[in-house]
Write an enzyme that holds these catalytic residues in place. Structure first.
Site, PDB file in Angstrom:
ATOM      1  N   ARG A 615      -1.305  10.652   2.585  1.00 54.86           N
ATOM      2  CA  ARG A 615      -1.281   9.894   3.823  1.00 54.86           C
ATOM      3  C   ARG A 615      -0.083  10.269   4.690  1.00 54.86           C
ATOM      4  O   ARG A 615       1.000  10.546   4.192  1.00 54.86           O
ATOM      5  CB  ARG A 615      -1.212   8.398   3.530  1.00 54.86           C
ATOM      6  CG  ARG A 615      -2.329   7.869   2.664  1.00 54.86           C
ATOM      7  CD  ARG A 615      -3.677   8.000   3.323  1.00 54.86           C
ATOM      8  NE  ARG A 615      -3.785   7.206   4.550  1.00 54.86           N
ATOM      9  CZ  ARG A 615      -4.801   7.281   5.393  1.00 54.86           C
ATOM     10  NH1 ARG A 615      -5.784   8.130   5.162  1.00 54.86           N
ATOM     11  NH2 ARG A 615      -4.844   6.512   6.461  1.00 54.86           N
ATOM     12  N   VAL A 616      -0.310  10.247   5.998  1.00 53.66           N
ATOM     13  CA  VAL A 616       0.791  10.503   6.927  1.00 53.66           C
ATOM     14  C   VAL A 616       1.113   9.247   7.737  1.00 53.66           C
ATOM     15  O   VAL A 616       2.028   9.254   8.539  1.00 53.66           O
ATOM     16  CB  VAL A 616       0.459  11.658   7.902  1.00 53.66           C
ATOM     17  CG1 VAL A 616       0.269  12.945   7.137  1.00 53.66           C
ATOM     18  CG2 VAL A 616      -0.778  11.350   8.736  1.00 53.66           C
ATOM     19  N   ASP A 617       0.355   8.165   7.522  1.00 55.05           N
ATOM     20  CA  ASP A 617       0.647   6.911   8.215  1.00 55.05           C
ATOM     21  C   ASP A 617       1.234   5.914   7.221  1.00 55.05           C
ATOM     22  O   ASP A 617       1.629   6.278   6.116  1.00 55.05           O
ATOM     23  CB  ASP A 617      -0.615   6.352   8.891  1.00 55.05           C
ATOM     24  CG  ASP A 617      -1.770   6.173   7.900  1.00 55.05           C
ATOM     25  OD1 ASP A 617      -1.500   6.165   6.682  1.00 55.05           O
ATOM     26  OD2 ASP A 617      -2.917   6.035   8.344  1.00 55.05           O
ATOM     27  N   ASP A 618       1.314   4.675   7.617  1.00 50.80           N
ATOM     28  CA  ASP A 618       1.923   3.660   6.774  1.00 50.80           C
ATOM     29  C   ASP A 618       0.914   2.997   5.846  1.00 50.80           C
ATOM     30  O   ASP A 618       0.826   1.775   5.757  1.00 50.80           O
ATOM     31  CB  ASP A 618       2.616   2.607   7.646  1.00 50.80           C
ATOM     32  CG  ASP A 618       3.849   3.169   8.327  1.00 50.80           C
ATOM     33  OD1 ASP A 618       4.152   2.730   9.437  1.00 50.80           O
ATOM     34  OD2 ASP A 618       4.490   4.049   7.741  1.00 50.80           O
TER      35      ASP A 618
END
Length: 747
Positions: A615-618
């Site tokens: 994942r690159v988001d929260d």
């Protein structure tokens, strides 16, 4: 070695053609090997593909993670790398071929066949998918326009429609159609209870009858087409029965994983306002009893205080877990399943629905703290899940299929219930936990039911790797034909153990990448077609056009790393977020205009294979469960002694990612083990045990910019002990906080 033939189609990747040439050589017996370093074609057009606009020299660094895990996680047994003038093939260059016997009987038996089908699905998506859709039952066929879409926010509202105007019913296609085709006496479900001596089964005819009885009850209590029904059940046969019964009458089911807390369940009830909730009194998971009815009671109390009341709570009496006498009861609302459902007729008319009518809501974690109600519609989802199941597992009518996922997650929707049953498959449903009473339970079940396709999560694979190999080798597993992986990227060492030990080095692994939002597989090997690389999701499924973009949204060609997006729609795509289309557009389509943004990082190697990097988001992916950092932070902050919290994901050798929480306490409150346990318990109670932090890191303060934004990049580096990569901290409001956090790292 003969020179690869010239690529006859300049529109297709030259690297793929190199692999086709290798594949042909292998299957013709010209090479005495099963693994090839695919990059060894210096005179081929592949070199042109290696010229990238953007490239990370360390783009496959994740490949080496967890390389020291025990139990057979070494080089693939009985497979020798072929060295063509250079060094031995590295991890990402190893190719694992299906056997000639497997490929010859596969639905897609060669790279050429895959490329021809994928090319057609790209050039003529309407023709490709309408041809497949015609194999299903439609009360009325769709209109002239098979697909209508806009994925570019600059051109107006985002919308996706497939087979609009077509009238069908997914329950009819799962059950009635199979019974009418002569499969009524075929086993639809084998059910294995928590304890070894508890099991059951249903044929397709019996399943249809039980679905109809529940559907008739739902109609009798006022559930109509378009109404929401919340299902909070463990993996009993009644869970897929409930899903199919809702679909039969056009109701929209929302399955909530029976591990979520009362607060989380209440959130979902408040959002979708169901007519009815289905649950059971309790369930045993391993030796532990979980009182689900008590959780539902608490959730309904919370929702009623928020103005959302549910009139009926249909409760299955799971007598193996508890008794009716020990189940709290509210007369006038609560109804025992067994007291009413068997009284209803075993046939029920189908509610025919439009292809774009809603089928189900499934809530998934978001970065804002509020769960997102992912909405899937009927027609496109039906066609896509059935097709992905068929090809990704090379399904045969004689297969017995077991997916270990819970129906509370998208995998249980698409690949326990709908995808398999649309193909008339026999499915194993397991109530218990895979390591109870010991770590051989999975393989015991495989032998008991002669499972031929086994689909599970890397988390389970890594967990079982930690135990003695005898738990695997004490069982035959000869029935296994295809293995599968879902939920997160599978690290190569786990892939090898799965392939070597579980599959006896003979079963291809369908390492699938997809999401709740995509409805079905997006990147996946086709077992008989492509040589595999341990840890790679391989290539896109039919109709899927993945692209890797940089931070500015520019597409990157060739070998590269970046953000994984999808260009164009596919039939299984979700249509909106329930009640919040603006959030739908903002989250998925505004980050990179013109594309669906997956939220995942991805690398593409020099041979065109895709490797997911996380994942690159929260959102943290724990054991295949997506958990929003904001949800965990909110739960921690609700503790009276917590002033502030920040949560990041870290690598975990079993779960893939673990939850690492930085906690700032109220002034004057001392750090203590009791307080740490209390904070973890707060998260367990508000969200569920699966979201409990693996580590609490005491934080006198958090690294923030002068505007107050928490610098999570720095927290991730501290959590993973990459202290030499902290970067510039001069922009922080108080740089000294970083040193304080480092000093407390091992406290």
């Amino acid at each position: 070695m003969p020179k690869p033939t010239e690529n006859p189609d300049p529109n297709h990747s030259s690297s793929l053609w190199v692999l086709i040439s290798f594949f042909d050589l292998k299957t013709s017996g010209s090479l005495g090997s099963r693994i090839l370093p695919a990059s060894q074609s210096r005179s081929s057009p592949l070199d042109r593909l290696l010229r990238c606009k953007t490239m990370s020299s360390n783009h496959l660094r994740h490949v080496e993670s967890m390389s020291l895990l025990p139990s057979g996680a070494g080089k693939i047994s009985q497979l020798n790398a072929v060295v063509l003038g250079e060094s031995i093939a590295s991890e990402e260059n190893d190719l694992v071929f299906p056997s000639k016997e497997f490929s010859s009987q596969a639905l897609v038996s060669s790279p050429q066949q895959y490329m021809e089908m994928h090319k057609r699905s790209m050039e003529d998506p309407a023709g490709f998918w309408s041809g497949i859709a015609s194999e299903f039952h439609w009360k009325q066929k769709w209109g002239d326009q098979v697909v209508s879409e806009n994925l570019d926010v600059r051109k107006g509202p985002i919308h996706i429609e497939w087979f609009k105007g077509g009238i069908t019913n997914i329950c009819y296609n799962c059950l009635d159609k199979n019974v009418e085709a002569g499969l009524g006496d075929k086993t639809a479900m084998f059910w294995e209870g928590n304890e070894r001596d508890v099991d059951a089964s249903l044929t397709y005819s019996q399943l249809l009858q039980q679905v109809c009885q529940l559907a008739n009850y739902l109609k009798d209590v006022g559930v109509k087409k378009g109404d929401a029904v919340v299902i909070y059940l463990p993996m009993l046969m009644e869970l897929p029965i409930a899903m199919l019964a809702c679909a039969r009458i056009g109701a929209v089911h929302s399955v909530v994983f029976a591990g979520f807390s009362a607060d989380s369940l209440a959130q979902r009830i408040i959002d979708c306002k169901p007519k009815l909730i289905l649950t059971c009194n309790a369930v045993k998971r391993g030796p532990k009893t979980i009182n689900l009815k008590a959780i539902v009671d608490a959730a309904l109390d919370i929702s009623s205080k928020d103005g959302v009341s549910v009139d009926v709570c249909l409760t299955y009496d799971n007598s193996s877990a508890t008794t009716r006498e020990n189940t709290k009861w509210q007369n006038g609302r609560d109804v025992w399943w067994q007291d009413v459902i068997p009284k209803y007729p075993t046939s029920c008319e189908v509610e025919w629905v439009d292809a774009e009518d809603p089928l189900f809501l499934l809530y998934t974690s978001g970065s804002t703290g509020k769960p997102k109600g992912v909405l899937h519609t009927t027609g496109g989802y039906m066609v896509y899940t059935a097709t992905t199941f068929k090809y990704a597992f090379d399904y045969k009518s004689t297969d017995v299929y077991w997916c270990t996922a819970d129906c509370g997650w998208i995998t249980g929707h698409s690949y326990v219930t709908y995808g398999p049953m649309l193909n008339g498959a026999t499915v194993v449903v397991f109530e218990g936990t895979p390591n109870y009473p010991d770590s051989g339970r999975c393989w015991e079940i495989v032998d008991k039911y002669k499972v031929s396709i086994f689909y599970t999560a890397p988390t389970l694979v890594r967990s079982l790797m930690r135990d003695d190999d005898k738990f695997v080798t004490n069982h035959s597993r000869k029935s296994l034909r295809v293995l599968g992986s879902v939920g997160e990227p599978i690290n190569p060492s786990a892939w090898r153990w799965f392939f070597n030990l579980v599959g006896d080095s003979r079963c291809p692994i369908s390492d699938t990448w997809w999401q709740t939002e995509t409805g079905g597989f997006m990147l996946t090997p086709l077992p008989g077609a492509w040589p595999q690389k341990p840890g790679s999701a391989t290539f896109p499924f039919f109709g899927v056009q993945p692209v890797i973009v940089d931070e500015k949204g520019n597409e990157i060609e060739g070998e590269c790393s970046g953000f994984l997006c999808v260009k164009g729609s596919w039939p299984g795509a979700f249509r909106t977020l329930f009640g919040d289309h603006e959030r739908y557009e903002t989250t998925y389509f505004k980050p990179f205009a013109g594309y669906y943004f997956s939220g995942d990082g991805c690398s593409r190697d020099k041979d065109g294979y895709y490797w997911l990097t996380g994942r690159v988001d929260d959102v943290i992916n724990v054991s295949g469960h997506r958990i929003g950092t904001a949800e965990v932070e909110s739960a921690l902050a609700s503790h009276p002694q917590c002033a502030e919290a920040a949560v990041v994901g870290v690598e975990h050798e079993v779960k893939g990612q673990g939850i690492y929480a930085f906690v700032t306490l109220v002034e004057g409150v001392p750090y203590s083990e009791e307080l740490r346990k209390s904070l973890v318990l707060m998260v367990r109670n508000q969200i569920g045990a699966f979201a409990a932090p693996d580590r609490i890191h005491w934080a006198p303060g958090l690294p923030k910019t002068r505007s107050g934004k928490i610098m999570r990049r720095i927290l991730r580096k501290i959590a993973s002990r990459q202290l030499e990569e902290l970067g510039d901290i001069s922009t922080l409001a108080d740089p000294s906080v970083v040193d304080q956090l480092i000093a407390l790292a091992d406290a």
